[in-house]
Design a protein around this motif. Structure first.
Motif, mmCIF file in Angstrom:
data_model
loop_
_atom_site.group_PDB
_atom_site.id
_atom_site.type_symbol
_atom_site.label_atom_id
_atom_site.label_comp_id
_atom_site.label_asym_id
_atom_site.label_seq_id
_atom_site.Cartn_x
_atom_site.Cartn_y
_atom_site.Cartn_z
ATOM 1 N N ARG A 31 7.645 3.101 -41.819
ATOM 2 C CA ARG A 31 7.536 4.143 -40.803
ATOM 3 C C ARG A 31 6.401 5.098 -41.165
ATOM 4 N NH1 ARG A 31 13.288 6.800 -39.858
ATOM 5 N NH2 ARG A 31 12.135 7.723 -38.110
ATOM 6 N N ASN B 126 -2.176 2.463 -32.932
ATOM 7 C CA ASN B 126 -1.283 2.268 -31.793
ATOM 8 C C ASN B 126 -0.923 0.799 -31.643
ATOM 9 O OD1 ASN B 126 -0.106 2.882 -28.955
ATOM 10 N ND2 ASN B 126 -0.788 4.856 -29.742
ATOM 11 N N ARG B 127 -0.711 0.328 -30.404
ATOM 12 C CA ARG B 127 -0.121 -0.990 -30.184
ATOM 13 C C ARG B 127 -1.156 -2.061 -29.852
ATOM 14 N NH1 ARG B 127 2.861 3.101 -28.267
ATOM 15 N NH2 ARG B 127 5.124 3.034 -28.498
ATOM 16 N N ARG C 63 4.414 -3.001 -38.839
ATOM 17 C CA ARG C 63 5.429 -2.263 -38.096
ATOM 18 C C ARG C 63 5.419 -2.758 -36.653
ATOM 19 N NH1 ARG C 63 8.833 1.728 -37.759
ATOM 20 N NH2 ARG C 63 8.926 3.122 -35.969
ATOM 21 N N TYR C 64 6.578 -2.729 -36.002
ATOM 22 C CA TYR C 64 6.699 -3.199 -34.626
ATOM 23 C C TYR C 64 7.360 -2.115 -33.790
ATOM 24 C CZ TYR C 64 5.919 -7.517 -37.176
ATOM 25 O OH TYR C 64 5.386 -8.468 -38.004
ATOM 26 N N ASP C 65 6.917 -1.987 -32.520
ATOM 27 C CA ASP C 65 7.484 -0.949 -31.661
ATOM 28 C C ASP C 65 8.783 -1.419 -31.025
ATOM 29 O OD1 ASP C 65 6.848 -2.612 -29.527
ATOM 30 O OD2 ASP C 65 5.438 -1.221 -28.591
ATOM 31 N N GLU C 66 9.296 -0.633 -30.089
ATOM 32 C CA GLU C 66 10.600 -0.929 -29.483
ATOM 33 C C GLU C 66 10.577 -2.207 -28.666
ATOM 34 O OE1 GLU C 66 8.337 2.002 -26.840
ATOM 35 O OE2 GLU C 66 8.716 1.691 -28.997
ATOM 36 N N MET D 170 2.276 -2.672 -34.313
ATOM 37 C CA MET D 170 1.883 -1.283 -34.096
ATOM 38 C C MET D 170 1.333 -0.674 -35.385
ATOM 39 S SD MET D 170 4.302 1.644 -32.433
ATOM 40 C CE MET D 170 3.678 3.233 -31.910
ATOM 41 N N HIS D 171 0.189 -0.029 -35.295
ATOM 42 C CA HIS D 171 -0.393 0.764 -36.388
ATOM 43 C C HIS D 171 -0.894 -0.058 -37.566
ATOM 44 C CE1 HIS D 171 0.653 4.162 -34.093
ATOM 45 N NE2 HIS D 171 1.834 4.434 -34.595
ATOM 46 N N ARG E 88 4.704 -0.984 -21.228
ATOM 47 C CA ARG E 88 4.776 -1.189 -22.676
ATOM 48 C C ARG E 88 3.885 -0.204 -23.436
ATOM 49 N NH1 ARG E 88 2.577 -6.954 -23.290
ATOM 50 N NH2 ARG E 88 1.084 -5.965 -21.860
ATOM 51 N N ASP F 145 3.205 10.535 -24.760
ATOM 52 C CA ASP F 145 2.792 9.382 -25.555
ATOM 53 C C ASP F 145 1.671 8.751 -24.743
ATOM 54 O OD1 ASP F 145 2.456 7.440 -27.404
ATOM 55 O OD2 ASP F 145 4.456 6.554 -27.227
ATOM 56 N N TYR G 98 0.975 12.505 -28.870
ATOM 57 C CA TYR G 98 2.360 12.075 -29.018
ATOM 58 C C TYR G 98 3.221 13.307 -29.269
ATOM 59 C CZ TYR G 98 6.445 9.599 -30.909
ATOM 60 O OH TYR G 98 7.711 9.118 -31.147
#
Length: 305
Positions: free
Chosen positions: A58, A70-71, A94-97, A102-103, A203, A226, A261
């Motif tokens: 995180r 970002n994504r 890392r993965y978003d929802e 992501m990132h 998305r 965002d 954000y």
């Protein structure tokens, strides 16, 4: 260099200071900025549970987002004749929802080397040539970051040198989590200049369209942000202030985009310097290439007070 204790026990942790302003970075953990204080007041957020954040990939404090900010819209991209397929279950990403990457490669997995440490400045470098890195971003390069504290300011300059015979795409950024002391988030006064507002799909991926944005100079209230923006010029300043406290982010060089954000239920916001819009590695929009042997530079600054 002054060693400072920290939750991750990073022996490279370094404090730099000038007058009543100080910052702390963790070169051994992605050059993560974990503190920015002025007159004893902390202006960074998400910097108190670093061990948990590291274990869960995180973001926290001032994270450097590389090789993309970002994504991405999916797990494949192709730039400069090289195609990449990312893992949907990598331990370093890392993965978003929605499960999208992501990132970039997350800060706990990137150990930078200290090049020079003085009382008020820190220079660190990262050689992007390890196979684990090249699987994610197969473009050898050398990153150099310089953090400099002056009274009431912190400047971060990043250089990317293309070290092989192929060009390197530039889509990195930062995600500083900022907050003001002792004032409810709803009362924070936000200033954003006129920009182009990037239209996002459901998305949060840019569609390629943009709309005029006349700027904002008002209390944050219950607003949610965002949102991606493109600057109208080479430089811009975004700021938040309340009750005599103010912190501004100056985009000085190499950052023609920003993401704002500010989730309505959190006591922080982020003005994110970005060298390219989200998903640039896939879409190609706003993506720049550093030719072999050349160097790209970008710089932004925090001003307090």
């Amino acid at each position: 260099m002054t060693a400072v204790p920290n939750a991750l026990d990073d022996p490279s942790a370094t404090r730099i200071a000038a007058a009543e302003t100080e910052a702390v970075f963790l070169p051994g953990h992605g050059m993560l900025g974990i503190s920015l204080r002025h007159q004893g007041i902390e202006y960074l957020r998400r910097n108190e549970e670093l061990t948990i954040f590291a274990e869960n990939n995180r973001t926290a404090g001032i994270p450097f987002l590389f090789p993309w900010a970002n994504r991405l819209a999916g797990f494949q991209y192709e730039v400069a004749g090289r195609g990449v397929t990312l893992s949907a279950h990598s331990s370093v990403l890392r993965y978003d929802e929605n499960g999208l990457p992501m990132h970039g490669m997350m800060w706990p997995h990137l150990a930078w080397s200290i090049v020079e440490a003085k009382a008020d400045s820190l220079i660190a470098s990262l050689d992007w040539s390890h196979p684990r890195c090249l699987v994610v971003f197969p473009y050898p390069c050398r990153l150099t970051m310089t953090a400099t504290v002056e009274p009431a300011s912190l400047t971060i300059e990043t250089e990317l040198a293309a070290t092989s015979d192929i060009p390197v795409p530039v889509s990195f950024g930062f995600h500083p989590y900022l907050g003001l002391p002792d004032v409810p988030r709803q009362e924070w006064h936000v200033h954003m200049p006129p920009m182009r507002h990037l239209v996002l799909d459901d998305r949060k991926i840019p569609t390629g369209r943009a709309e005029p944005f006349g700027g904002l100079d008002a209390p944050l209230g219950t607003r949610d942000f965002d949102d991606g923006f493109a600057l109208l010029g080479d430089k811009a300043t975004l700021s938040v202030a309340a009750d005599g406290h103010r912190i501004a982010v100056d985009l000085l060089e190499g950052y023609p985009y920003t993401q704002v954000y500010a989730p309505h239920d959190k006591d922080y916001l982020a003005f994110e310097p970005m060298t390219a819009p989200a998903n640039a590695l896939t879409s190609g929009d706003g993506l720049r290439l550093v030719p072999p042997g050349d160097t790209f530079r970008a710089k932004f600054r925090f001003r307090i007070g």
